[in-house]
Write a protein that holds these residues in place. Structure first.
Motif, PDB file in Angstrom:
ATOM      1  N   THR A 288       0.822  -1.215   0.000  1.00  0.00           N
ATOM      2  CA  THR A 288       0.000   0.000   0.000  1.00  0.00           C
ATOM      3  C   THR A 288       0.858   1.268   0.000  1.00  0.00           C
ATOM      4  O   THR A 288       0.616   2.192  -0.793  1.00  0.00           O
ATOM      5  CB  THR A 288      -0.944   0.021   1.211  1.00  0.00           C
ATOM      6  OG1 THR A 288      -0.182  -0.130   2.415  1.00  0.00           O
ATOM      7  CG2 THR A 288      -1.953  -1.121   1.115  1.00  0.00           C
ATOM      8  N   ALA A 289       1.851   1.339   0.878  1.00  0.00           N
ATOM      9  CA  ALA A 289       2.632   2.571   1.015  1.00  0.00           C
ATOM     10  C   ALA A 289       3.593   2.787  -0.150  1.00  0.00           C
ATOM     11  O   ALA A 289       3.804   3.926  -0.578  1.00  0.00           O
ATOM     12  CB  ALA A 289       3.420   2.537   2.327  1.00  0.00           C
ATOM     13  N   THR A 290       4.168   1.709  -0.680  1.00  0.00           N
ATOM     14  CA  THR A 290       5.173   1.847  -1.736  1.00  0.00           C
ATOM     15  C   THR A 290       4.562   1.762  -3.127  1.00  0.00           C
ATOM     16  O   THR A 290       4.976   2.479  -4.042  1.00  0.00           O
ATOM     17  CB  THR A 290       6.260   0.768  -1.582  1.00  0.00           C
ATOM     18  OG1 THR A 290       6.843   0.870  -0.286  1.00  0.00           O
ATOM     19  CG2 THR A 290       7.348   0.924  -2.636  1.00  0.00           C
ATOM     20  N   HIS A 291       3.556   0.907  -3.294  1.00  0.00           N
ATOM     21  CA  HIS A 291       3.022   0.659  -4.634  1.00  0.00           C
ATOM     22  C   HIS A 291       1.582   1.130  -4.818  1.00  0.00           C
ATOM     23  O   HIS A 291       1.025   0.962  -5.906  1.00  0.00           O
ATOM     24  CB  HIS A 291       3.130  -0.834  -4.956  1.00  0.00           C
ATOM     25  CG  HIS A 291       4.553  -1.326  -4.991  1.00  0.00           C
ATOM     26  ND1 HIS A 291       5.439  -1.002  -5.994  1.00  0.00           N
ATOM     27  CD2 HIS A 291       5.258  -2.090  -4.119  1.00  0.00           C
ATOM     28  CE1 HIS A 291       6.618  -1.571  -5.755  1.00  0.00           C
ATOM     29  NE2 HIS A 291       6.529  -2.238  -4.627  1.00  0.00           N
ATOM     30  N   GLY A 292       0.967   1.668  -3.771  1.00  0.00           N
ATOM     31  CA  GLY A 292      -0.345   2.267  -3.917  1.00  0.00           C
ATOM     32  C   GLY A 292      -1.497   1.288  -4.050  1.00  0.00           C
ATOM     33  O   GLY A 292      -2.577   1.659  -4.510  1.00  0.00           O
ATOM     34  N   TRP A 293      -1.298   0.046  -3.658  1.00  0.00           N
ATOM     35  CA  TRP A 293      -2.392  -0.919  -3.728  1.00  0.00           C
ATOM     36  C   TRP A 293      -3.457  -0.577  -2.686  1.00  0.00           C
ATOM     37  O   TRP A 293      -3.160   0.019  -1.638  1.00  0.00           O
ATOM     38  CB  TRP A 293      -1.870  -2.327  -3.450  1.00  0.00           C
ATOM     39  CG  TRP A 293      -1.142  -2.953  -4.618  1.00  0.00           C
ATOM     40  CD1 TRP A 293      -0.495  -2.301  -5.613  1.00  0.00           C
ATOM     41  CD2 TRP A 293      -0.982  -4.352  -4.862  1.00  0.00           C
ATOM     42  NE1 TRP A 293       0.075  -3.201  -6.477  1.00  0.00           N
ATOM     43  CE2 TRP A 293      -0.213  -4.477  -6.042  1.00  0.00           C
ATOM     44  CE3 TRP A 293      -1.393  -5.503  -4.212  1.00  0.00           C
ATOM     45  CZ2 TRP A 293       0.137  -5.702  -6.585  1.00  0.00           C
ATOM     46  CZ3 TRP A 293      -1.040  -6.744  -4.748  1.00  0.00           C
ATOM     47  CH2 TRP A 293      -0.293  -6.839  -5.917  1.00  0.00           C
TER      48      TRP A 293
END
Length: 461
Positions: A288-293
């Motif tokens: 979530t934080a790095t790849h925006g999932w």
């Protein structure tokens, strides 16, 4: 090769069917409660407390789980698992009732304390029951089923708890499990009636103060992991200073050196649990934080890992003739490979979708390794009980089971706390999680290295 008729009869024959189902239900209840409460806790805290108090229900549960684990192990070694399998679920159920009817935060904490105490003692008592009721050849299959009893709640627990919280109330996340506690006790009752206390037990002094010290140490580490400031760092140091001496009484001699036999089994439990569960805790943040999932998408690799764990645990249970130390080494390497693969996911330039196949591999490794460690625990408890040294096997299973569960709990508290500290100290989540993954891969590889030491004798085929 499918289960032999003797193994199938030992698990689901007329004399064993109810106790097998009862054991699985007892484990599933603890697993569902742990998985579901995390989903409901935001609503609980919104009703009863401040957001600053969010960690305390979890810390309370962890602390008394340590105490329940140690005391339950000693109780089973001295008196056998009969009374423990009745009292521990009752205490757990009382905790559900107290928490489910809570209208103050203090009452909720009391309920969580009771739940942890009952869950810790109950987990150890189940291991002792398995040692007394099932033939050695059948135990890999039993532990394969026990793994499934943990995995299924990890899949359905959070969404079910979310629906119950939204449609009814968070109170029913606790209260809804009460009838199932009674059903589980009734199912194991026929087998429990026939159990007898061990003929002898080893004198183990200082367990109660050591258990309390360990509980305070683990709770302090858990709290410090969520407070990565100066007070949190001081708390972590003090907690370790309290915890390390306590562990010298609570785990077999030679555990930190992974001495051959039961000490290596306990060490292996800490290594595999620390590597797998810590990565599981931070994998959604990585995505979530790095790849925006989205949160729902970030949960898909965790589902893949759970399915891999369940499938591999079932497979190894159908092959009792295989070497458990060898399966453990393969499992540790699988966890290491899965965590190492996530090094291609953690950086900003990483390929996010690789998390799914790599965590499936890690789940398969966990299914092979964790179940093998459980079977080795009972086998090595018997091997340690030589004439003139340790007495009967039944007089040690509780102690060894509690030691293994303590290693599991401590490793998770320590390395999840380390992950929180790295997130606070390093520049970005990508950098922090990359460093954490390197540490966890090294842990799993260390577990693969010590795997041959876990078998002083082979599990009988």
């Amino acid at each position: 090769m499918l289960w032999s008729m003797s193994v199938r009869e030992d698990l689901f024959g007329r004399s064993r069917r109810s106790v097998t189902v009862g054991i699985l239900l007892l484990i599933s209840l603890i697993a569902f409660e742990q998985m579901g409460v995390g989903t409901a806790m935001p609503a609980v805290v919104a009703d009863l407390a401040r957001v600053e108090d969010y960690a305390w229900p979890f810390v309370a549960f962890i602390a008394t789980t340590v105490v329940g684990t140690v005391l339950g192990g000693r109780w089973c070694d001295v008196r056998g698992p009969r009374l423990a399998l009745l009292v521990a679920p009752a205490v757990f159920g009382a905790g559900l009732l107290v928490a489910g009817t809570a209208d103050t935060f203090a009452q909720l904490l009391v309920g969580r304390l009771l739940q942890g105490l009952g869950a810790g003692a109950q987990g150890v008592a189940v291991y002792v029951l398995i040692a007394q009721v099932y033939a050695e050849r059948s135990r890999p299959a039993v532990f394969g089923l026990v793994s499934s009893a943990w995995v299924v709640p990890s899949l359905v627990g959070p969404p079910v708890a979310g629906v119950v919280t939204e449609q009814l109330s968070w109170h029913w996340v606790f209260l809804g499990l009460l009838p199932l506690v009674a059903v589980a006790v009734l199912l194991v009752l026929p087998a429990v009636r026939g159990l007898t206390p061990p003929a002898e037990s080893l004198p183990r002094r200082g367990l109660v103060p050591a258990a309390v010290a360990a509980a305070l140490g683990v709770a302090g580490l858990s709290w410090a992991g969520q407070h990565t400031d100066v007070p949190g760092a001081v708390t972590a140091v003090v907690s370790l200073a309290v915890l390390v001496p306590a562990l010298r009484r609570l785990v077999p001699p030679g555990t930190f050196a992974a001495r051959r036999g039961i000490a290596a089994v306990v060490a292996g439990r800490g290594l595999i649990a620390g590597a797998f569960f810590t990565t599981t805790a931070f994998l959604p943040l990585m995505l979530t934080a790095t790849h925006g999932w989205s949160l729902s998408a970030a949960g898909v690799p965790l589902i893949a890992g759970s399915l891999g764990w369940s499938s591999a645990a079932a497979w190894q249970g159908r092959r009792p003739e295989l070497s458990r130390p060898r399966l453990l080494r393969i499992g540790m390497l699988g966890v290491a490979a899965g965590a190492a693969g996530l090094l291609l996911v953690a950086p900003a330039w990483g390929v996010a979708w690789l998390a799914l196949p790599f965590w499936l591999v890690a789940g398969v490794g966990m299914g092979l390794g964790f179940s093998s460690l459980s079977a080795l625990l009972l086998a090595e408890s018997a091997a340690a009980s030589t004439v003139g040294s340790a007495g009967s096997a039944s007089a040690q299973v509780g102690y060894h089971s509690s030691a293994a569960q303590l290693a599991d709990q401590l490793a998770q508290a320590t390395f999840v706390g380390l992950g929180g500290a790295l997130l606070a100290l390093l520049t970005t989540p990508a950098v922090a999680l990359t460093v954490l993954l390197v540490v966890l891969v090294a842990m799993a590889l260390c577990g693969a290295w010590i795997a041959p030491r876990t078998g002083s004798r082979e599990v009988v085929a």
